[in-house]
Enzyme design. Structure first.
Site, PDB file in Angstrom:
ATOM      1  N   ASN A 488      15.245   5.084  -9.830  1.00 12.21           N
ATOM      2  CA  ASN A 488      14.280   5.756 -10.211  1.00 12.21           C
ATOM      3  C   ASN A 488      13.214   5.215 -11.128  1.00 12.21           C
ATOM      4  OD1 ASN A 488      12.378   7.843 -10.640  1.00 12.21           O
ATOM      5  ND2 ASN A 488      13.963   9.515 -10.818  1.00 12.21           N
ATOM      6  N   ASP A 489      12.325   4.425 -10.583  1.00 16.68           N
ATOM      7  CA  ASP A 489      11.269   3.865 -11.520  1.00 16.68           C
ATOM      8  C   ASP A 489      10.521   4.559 -12.378  1.00 16.68           C
ATOM      9  OD1 ASP A 489      11.517   1.189 -10.302  1.00 16.68           O
ATOM     10  OD2 ASP A 489      10.038   2.036  -8.565  1.00 16.68           O
ATOM     11  N   CYS A 490      10.832   5.880 -12.227  1.00 15.27           N
ATOM     12  CA  CYS A 490       9.890   6.763 -13.255  1.00 15.27           C
ATOM     13  C   CYS A 490      10.807   7.244 -14.361  1.00 15.27           C
ATOM     14  CB  CYS A 490       9.221   7.751 -12.323  1.00 15.27           C
ATOM     15  SG  CYS A 490       8.297   7.160 -11.005  1.00 15.27           S
ATOM     16  N   ASN A 492      11.979   6.567 -17.162  1.00 13.57           N
ATOM     17  CA  ASN A 492      11.633   5.251 -18.057  1.00 13.57           C
ATOM     18  C   ASN A 492      12.025   5.617 -19.694  1.00 13.57           C
ATOM     19  OD1 ASN A 492       8.774   5.613 -16.499  1.00 13.57           O
ATOM     20  ND2 ASN A 492      10.088   3.976 -16.355  1.00 13.57           N
ATOM     21  N   GLN A 505       6.080   0.894 -15.823  1.00 12.30           N
ATOM     22  CA  GLN A 505       7.318   0.008 -15.405  1.00 12.30           C
ATOM     23  C   GLN A 505       7.528  -1.510 -16.234  1.00 12.30           C
ATOM     24  OE1 GLN A 505       6.060   1.553 -11.837  1.00 12.30           O
ATOM     25  NE2 GLN A 505       7.639   2.717 -12.750  1.00 12.30           N
TER      26      GLN A 505
END
Ligand code: GLC
Ligand code: GLC
Length: 817
Positions: A488-490, A492, A505
């Protein structure tokens, strides 16, 4: 009712492997991809789109205006003037109402047909195999009983090669454009005089009656594509572009007797020249290569042959896995469109679609590894090369560049690394490749770290580095550190951004990175077990034991620190606080850790898998698919990052992120629940959405990355079609986990997990050059379990089909019970 709703815009023509669009005003442009190795085009149902060579950013041939109005502006346009009436056969750009319209999107080709006042124009677009050229074969038919004298104008607008520079650097670019016109060919040679060794051309196989190469010269200074001055006037301006915006337009006058058919062949090509052969004479480009290419497609016969070859190629590809069930939607999804989308995602990664501008993103390390799992059976040699390219962007410590540029194959330093799920995807891709092909030689290939030829190791060693990266980067709960983000790139967790211009990112404001991921933990168990299996298969027992020890420890850590009581936690944040817990106010449960931990069977015996999947069903599943998290975040959480930036129900915040739905389907098959696995499949499989076409908006023949979730303002509406790991994963879920045809090192395994109501289906599978005709019977209405397997009339023990001489065919009867 469902058929009707679907037919509002089009229908599937399975016999031709086409989707037929009958209404140009689709809810969104419905596109197709042409080309499959170097020369690519995106083409919408109304002729919009663009072409590029290998790299959508650095070698863009024709210009496209993303997010313009009207939507889908720029393309491969034709204008026909018949008396006073001017129209476009693809409806756009003129938008003159047509008497008849049809667009057939097929496997690597599209045919767009328009009819107006007794004239039919049908244009077949395709890129021949192994050629850097797009063919546009226009068939004109006079359906009236009068002689027609018509005028045909073509138009493409050149892009000045670097697609990003092309739309930003006008102070320079308006002065660089250069063209040449020779016979019926318009050459685009911008920057050829300096460092470029390539040009493009647009040609037609007939003497032209005029041409234009300057955009204003064609359109007029104040007009759009829908009202070109030249078409209005009925003749070309013979403009030669000097800077500004070069275009290529042919003008042809055609006389058609009643009933007469005439063919025009337009070709759009890309040519590279060796440095010492660039010029014919000073300032005049060497056209020999272009001429040869044009000559290869000068006649209808040549074009037919090339088109036949393309069709044969797709027959050959799609013969590798054919399922036959009573349900045509399932058959067409598996046999045609899902595999087609797998090819496209393999080729494009996340670079060029109608949602990805082709300038921002190269090939993703995790994306490309995953795309490969749905592609490897189609063209294993290309998968092999891809694996070696990807592995070469890995660092010595096992971590990896998150992306690389396809033209250079170099890691993209601007995006960097530290996505801690990246390393293990390589293990998945390689083991999947090995099981499909049996080609163990790939493991001995010498592969650089960080593209440094002086620092290489075998591919097998690269896998070890991937594995060890995880074991060396564990957090305080014994779970893997998340780094910038996992799948899940999001999510963070070390970003802590309060500055709107920072990228979620690439920013890591919190040093020390304490945050841990239960998703990576599950991923490590799942693919780590694949690594262990491979080590054992290769007789590397010590390494297998060592690796198993780490996996056991990870399983313990998940049970101890990754379980919330009814489901798996998602992560620990930078303060060591749980994420994805019933104790939280928002986002109590997430899909990714349920997916990976259930696929890996973590706590299967203790009932964790079934509890987790029941919770998914209860909290995350909805009519349109399974949402990512619930309840969605209602405000920005600095400690969670981008996930909480999206309004509820969209993208990674409560959207149905289709990519991870098949993880749950596969998880359901781990515990034998074929009914639920298949139900989830039908929720998002495009062929099953025929009653929701209008709502869905994007192409009804391919998966979209995201469907708005149950908490969204527009539940069920899809976005980001085509380029998504959804394609490959769903293909694996349906063909392997549900239909049960699983490549293993020693042969093809048959291990279905199906809805109890199914009584029989069959699969033809080509596996390592052997064709298996497999009939599966389910007389006792079970979901899982095989009681007998008969191969060529002889019962065998177990459910792994024996391997045979290449080129042979075998009949298999499997009985479940
Ligand atoms: C996008 C990315 C993919 C990522 C996913 C979830 O699809 O391409 O790499 O895993 O979003 O954030
Ligand atoms: C955004 C998107 C995510 C994608 C990422 C790629 O974060 O939400 O899906 O993977 O951008 O840069």
């Amino acid at each position: 009712m469902s058929i009707q709703a679907e037919r509002q815009y089009g229908y599937f023509d399975d016999a031709h492997r086409e989707y037929v669009i009958t209404e140009p005003k689709t809810p969104y442009p419905w596109i197709n991809y042409l080309g499959d190795t170097a020369f690519f085009s995106l083409l919408s149902n109304t002729g919009g789109g663009y072409s590029f060579y290998k790299d959508a950013k650095f070698r863009r041939l024709t210009r496209y205006r993303y997010n313009n109005v009207p939507v889908d502006t720029g393309g491969k346009y034709f204008y026909i003037k018949d008396g006073d009436v001017a129209w476009s056969p693809g409806w756009k750009p003129m938008r003159t109402p047509l008497d008849k319209y049809e667009c057939r999107h097929g496997m690597g080709y599209s045919r767009i047909t328009g009819e107006k006042n007794g004239l039919r124009s049908s244009v077949l677009f395709f890129v021949p195999r192994n050629e850097d050229i797009e063919i546009q074969q226009m068939t004109l038919t006079n359906l009236s009983d009068e002689i027609k004298t018509i005028k045909v104008f073509s138009l493409v607008e050149w892009c000045l090669w670097n697609a990003e520079d092309d739309m930003t650097n006008f102070q320079r670019n308006f002065s660089t454009g250069q063209v040449e016109v020779k016979d019926s060919v318009i050459y685009h040679k911008t920057e050829y005089r300096e460092r470029r060794n390539h040009y493009a051309f647009y040609s037609v196989n007939q003497k032209v009656d005029g041409f234009d190469t300057d955009r204003d010269g064609f359109l007029g200074e104040h007009n759009g594509f829908d009202t070109p001055a030249v078409v209005d006037k009925g003749e070309s301006n013979y403009s030669i572009a000097h800077g500004w915006s070069p275009v290529a337009s042919h003008y042809l006058e055609i006389i058609l007797a009643p009933g007469e058919v005439k063919e025009l062949i337009f070709t759009l090509g890309y040519v590279e020249m060796p440095e010492d052969q660039k010029w014919e004479e000073p300032g005049i480009i060497n056209k020999s290569k272009a001429r040869d290419m044009i000559d290869r497609f000068n006649s209808v016969d040549q074009v037919h042959l090339a088109f036949r070859e393309l069709k044969d190629y797709w027959d050959h590809l799609l013969n590798k896995y054919i399922v036959t069930t009573d349900d045509p939607r399932l058959n067409r999804g598996v046999n045609i469109w899902n595999q087609y989308q797998n090819m496209v995602t393999f080729n494009m990664s996340r670079s060029a679609s109608y949602f990805e501008s082709g300038i921002g993103r190269g090939m993703g390390f995790r994306d490309s590894n995953q795309d490969l799992i749905g592609f490897v059976h189609l063209v294993p040699e290309r998968a092999r090369q891809r694996i070696l390219d990807i592995a070469a962007t890995q660092f010595e410590d096992g971590s990896a560049y998150h992306q690389y540029q396809p033209l250079t194959k170099r890691g993209n330093a601007a995006i960097g690394g530290n996505f801690n799920d990246d390393p293990m995807w390589l293990v998945q891709a390689v083991t999947v490749y090995l099981k499909e092909t049996g080609d163990f030689s790939i493991l001995d290939e010498s592969v650089p770290f960080d593209n440094d030829e002086n620092n290489c190791a075998t591919l097998f060693e690269h896998l070890g580095r991937s594995f060890n990266f995880v074991t060396r980067n564990l957090g305080e709960h014994g779970l893997p550190l998340i780094g910038r983000a996992d799948w899940n790139d999001c999510l963070n967790l070390n970003c802590f951004s309060m500055e709107p211009n920072e990228s979620f990112q690439t920013t890591e404001n919190r040093e020390g990175g304490r945050a841990e991921s239960v998703m990576i933990a599950g991923q490590f168990v799942l693919f780590g077990n694949d690594y262990v299996e491979l080590c054992r298969y290769r007789d590397q027992h010590e390494e297998a034991e060592r690796a198993s020890g780490h996996i056991d420890a990870m399983i313990e850590a998940i049970k101890k620190h990754g379980w919330d009581g009814e489901w798996f936690l998602r992560a620990y944040d930078a303060f060591g606080k749980k994420i994805g817990t019933h104790e939280a106010e928002e986002s109590k449960i997430f899909i990714e850790s349920q997916g990976f931990c259930t696929m890996a069977g973590v706590g299967l015996k203790e009932g964790l898998v079934s509890k987790s999947l029941d919770s998914v069903n209860k909290y995350l599943a909805c009519d349109y698919g399974i949402v990512l998290n619930y309840p969605a975040f209602t405000r920005y959480y600095v400690e969670y990052g981008e996930i909480s930036t999206y309004p509820q129900g969209y993208k990674e915040n409560g959207g149905i992120f289709c990519h991870n739905n098949p993880w749950i389907m596969i998880g359901e098959t781990v515990q034998g629940n074929g009914d639920r696995a298949f139900e989830y499949y039908t929720k998002i499989a495009p062929a099953y959405q025929d009653d929701k076409v209008r709502l869905h908006k994007t192409e009804p023949y391919v998966y979209a990355q995201m469907i708005a979730g149950k908490e969204a303002a527009t539940p069920g509406q899809a976005k980001n079609s085509w380029l998504t790991g959804t394609a490959a994963w769903n293909y694996v879920a349906i063909t392997q986990a549900i239909l049960g045809i699983k490549p293993q090192y020693d042969g093809l395994q048959v291990d279905p997990c199906i809805p109890k109501a199914w009584t029989h289906y069959s699969v033809v599978r080509q596996f390592r050059d052997v064709t298996y005709h497999i009939d599966i019977f389910n007389p006792k209405s079970v979901s899982k379990g095989v009681t007998s397997v008969v191969v060529d009339g002889e019962p065998i023990t177990g459910n792994i089909l024996p391997m045979f001489e290449p080129g042979t065919e075998h009949r298999v009867t499997v009985t479940m019970g």
